[in-house]
Design a protein around this motif. Structure first.
Motif, PDB file in Angstrom:
ATOM      1  N   GLY A  96     -23.628 -60.727  -1.811  1.00 38.49           N
ATOM      2  CA  GLY A  96     -24.407 -59.677  -2.451  1.00 38.49           C
ATOM      3  C   GLY A  96     -23.818 -58.284  -2.367  1.00 38.49           C
ATOM      4  O   GLY A  96     -24.368 -57.355  -2.952  1.00 38.49           O
ATOM      5  N   ALA A  97     -22.707 -58.090  -1.644  1.00 41.46           N
ATOM      6  CA  ALA A  97     -22.123 -56.748  -1.523  1.00 41.46           C
ATOM      7  C   ALA A  97     -21.683 -56.265  -2.895  1.00 41.46           C
ATOM      8  O   ALA A  97     -20.979 -56.953  -3.616  1.00 41.46           O
ATOM      9  N   GLY A  98     -22.113 -55.071  -3.245  1.00 39.73           N
ATOM     10  CA  GLY A  98     -21.758 -54.490  -4.530  1.00 39.73           C
ATOM     11  C   GLY A  98     -21.054 -53.165  -4.337  1.00 39.73           C
ATOM     12  O   GLY A  98     -20.060 -53.080  -3.634  1.00 39.73           O
ATOM     13  N   GLN A  99     -21.620 -52.129  -4.906  1.00 37.70           N
ATOM     14  CA  GLN A  99     -21.033 -50.790  -4.832  1.00 37.70           C
ATOM     15  C   GLN A  99     -21.097 -50.240  -3.417  1.00 37.70           C
ATOM     16  O   GLN A  99     -22.095 -50.414  -2.712  1.00 37.70           O
ATOM     17  N   VAL A 100     -20.003 -49.588  -2.982  1.00 41.07           N
ATOM     18  CA  VAL A 100     -19.987 -48.959  -1.663  1.00 41.07           C
ATOM     19  C   VAL A 100     -19.513 -47.515  -1.785  1.00 41.07           C
ATOM     20  O   VAL A 100     -18.779 -47.172  -2.712  1.00 41.07           O
ATOM     21  N   GLU A 101     -19.969 -46.699  -0.839  1.00 31.86           N
ATOM     22  CA  GLU A 101     -19.487 -45.323  -0.741  1.00 31.86           C
ATOM     23  C   GLU A 101     -19.215 -45.050   0.723  1.00 31.86           C
ATOM     24  O   GLU A 101     -20.071 -45.286   1.575  1.00 31.86           O
ATOM     25  N   ALA A 102     -17.996 -44.577   0.999  1.00 30.22           N
ATOM     26  CA  ALA A 102     -17.601 -44.327   2.381  1.00 30.22           C
ATOM     27  C   ALA A 102     -17.569 -42.838   2.665  1.00 30.22           C
ATOM     28  O   ALA A 102     -17.089 -42.047   1.858  1.00 30.22           O
ATOM     29  N   ASN A 103     -18.100 -42.459   3.823  1.00 24.60           N
ATOM     30  CA  ASN A 103     -18.031 -41.095   4.320  1.00 24.60           C
ATOM     31  C   ASN A 103     -17.426 -41.151   5.710  1.00 24.60           C
ATOM     32  O   ASN A 103     -18.027 -41.693   6.641  1.00 24.60           O
ATOM     33  N   VAL A 104     -16.232 -40.589   5.851  1.00 29.09           N
ATOM     34  CA  VAL A 104     -15.522 -40.614   7.126  1.00 29.09           C
ATOM     35  C   VAL A 104     -16.025 -39.467   7.994  1.00 29.09           C
ATOM     36  O   VAL A 104     -16.100 -38.318   7.544  1.00 29.09           O
ATOM     37  N   LEU A 105     -16.363 -39.776   9.229  1.00 29.23           N
ATOM     38  CA  LEU A 105     -16.828 -38.767  10.168  1.00 29.23           C
ATOM     39  C   LEU A 105     -15.661 -37.879  10.574  1.00 29.23           C
ATOM     40  O   LEU A 105     -14.631 -38.370  11.028  1.00 29.23           O
ATOM     41  N   LEU A 106     -15.820 -36.575  10.388  1.00 28.87           N
ATOM     42  CA  LEU A 106     -14.779 -35.625  10.781  1.00 28.87           C
ATOM     43  C   LEU A 106     -15.017 -35.095  12.192  1.00 28.87           C
ATOM     44  O   LEU A 106     -14.077 -34.938  12.969  1.00 28.87           O
ATOM     45  N   SER A 107     -16.260 -34.779  12.516  1.00 27.78           N
ATOM     46  CA  SER A 107     -16.597 -34.322  13.854  1.00 27.78           C
ATOM     47  C   SER A 107     -18.064 -34.609  14.081  1.00 27.78           C
ATOM     48  O   SER A 107     -18.825 -34.817  13.140  1.00 27.78           O
ATOM     49  N   GLU A 108     -18.462 -34.611  15.351  1.00 31.83           N
ATOM     50  CA  GLU A 108     -19.870 -34.855  15.640  1.00 31.83           C
ATOM     51  C   GLU A 108     -20.308 -34.032  16.828  1.00 31.83           C
ATOM     52  O   GLU A 108     -19.536 -33.739  17.734  1.00 31.83           O
ATOM     53  N   GLU A 109     -21.559 -33.661  16.774  1.00 33.08           N
ATOM     54  CA  GLU A 109     -22.192 -32.940  17.877  1.00 33.08           C
ATOM     55  C   GLU A 109     -23.335 -33.796  18.339  1.00 33.08           C
ATOM     56  O   GLU A 109     -24.197 -34.175  17.541  1.00 33.08           O
ATOM     57  N   TYR A 110     -23.312 -34.172  19.595  1.00 31.58           N
ATOM     58  CA  TYR A 110     -24.395 -35.031  20.095  1.00 31.58           C
ATOM     59  C   TYR A 110     -25.598 -34.185  20.460  1.00 31.58           C
ATOM     60  O   TYR A 110     -25.491 -33.236  21.225  1.00 31.58           O
ATOM     61  N   ARG A 111     -26.735 -34.548  19.895  1.00 31.54           N
ATOM     62  CA  ARG A 111     -27.976 -33.826  20.205  1.00 31.54           C
ATOM     63  C   ARG A 111     -28.867 -34.788  20.968  1.00 31.54           C
ATOM     64  O   ARG A 111     -28.952 -35.963  20.640  1.00 31.54           O
ATOM     65  N   TYR A 112     -29.559 -34.280  21.956  1.00 34.53           N
ATOM     66  CA  TYR A 112     -30.348 -35.103  22.850  1.00 34.53           C
ATOM     67  C   TYR A 112     -31.774 -35.305  22.373  1.00 34.53           C
ATOM     68  O   TYR A 112     -32.719 -34.951  23.051  1.00 34.53           O
ATOM     69  N   GLY A 113     -31.943 -35.859  21.194  1.00 35.87           N
ATOM     70  CA  GLY A 113     -33.268 -36.228  20.734  1.00 35.87           C
ATOM     71  C   GLY A 113     -34.119 -35.078  20.238  1.00 35.87           C
ATOM     72  O   GLY A 113     -33.780 -33.917  20.403  1.00 35.87           O
ATOM     73  N   PRO A 114     -35.256 -35.411  19.645  1.00 35.10           N
ATOM     74  CA  PRO A 114     -36.115 -34.410  19.024  1.00 35.10           C
ATOM     75  C   PRO A 114     -37.022 -33.687  19.990  1.00 35.10           C
ATOM     76  O   PRO A 114     -37.712 -32.765  19.603  1.00 35.10           O
ATOM     77  N   LEU A 115     -37.045 -34.086  21.252  1.00 33.03           N
ATOM     78  CA  LEU A 115     -38.016 -33.476  22.181  1.00 33.03           C
ATOM     79  C   LEU A 115     -37.603 -32.096  22.571  1.00 33.03           C
ATOM     80  O   LEU A 115     -36.973 -31.729  23.374  1.00 33.03           O
TER      81      LEU A 115
END
Length: 151
Positions: free
Chosen positions: A132-151
């Motif tokens: 069933g795999a059809g159309q795909v779109e890839a987004n490569v992660l350039l950088s990330e900032e870890y956030r400690y949850g919504p609290l």
């Protein structure tokens, strides 16, 4: 829904930052006794607010320098069950997260790989061959900032 006061929030914030902290060290940090912290944590666990502990790994140090967010649209929704696709994609070790979403794509996958050629191999040989795999779109992660949850 469980009632959570400010002390509970402080305990949760501290545990999200470091889930290995003991109730004794949390008590010292927050100005509470060890038994008081332990009782609060037990109540939060018993009521389902805390559902486990997680270990964060440094994927780059483990040789997985590329993370890609992949949007996947199923080619034939009526012919392939969502469960079949989910089961098949979950068996791919490089896929670390599978989310069924509403929007342009049916699924959002988080895929890790050593490098871009390795990701291309995973995409071509494993993901694009799924039922069933059809159309795909890839987004490569350039950088990330870890956030400690919504609290």
């Amino acid at each position: 829904m469980i009632e959570v006061d400010e002390i509970d929030r402080k305990i949760l914030r501290a545990l999200v930052r470091d889930a290995s902290k003991s109730s004794k060290s949390l008590g010292e940090e927050l100005g509470l006794s060890q038994p008081a912290v332990w009782r609060r944590i037990k109540r939060l666990k018993d009521n389902g607010a805390i559902v486990g502990r997680r270990l964060r790994l440094d994927r780059e140090k483990l040789g997985l320098g590329v993370m890609v967010f992949l949007g996947v649209k199923l080619a034939a929704k009526g012919r392939v069950s969502l469960e079949d696709f989910e089961r098949a994609v979950s068996a791919i070790p490089e896929v670390v997260s599978v989310e069924h979403v509403l929007g342009l794509y049916d699924y959002r996958l988080k895929v890790v790989a050593r490098d871009i050629p390795d990701f291309e191999r995973v995409l071509r040989r494993r993901i694009m061959t799924l039922p069933g795999a059809g159309q795909v779109e890839a987004n490569v992660l350039l950088s990330e900032e870890y956030r400690y949850g919504p609290l």
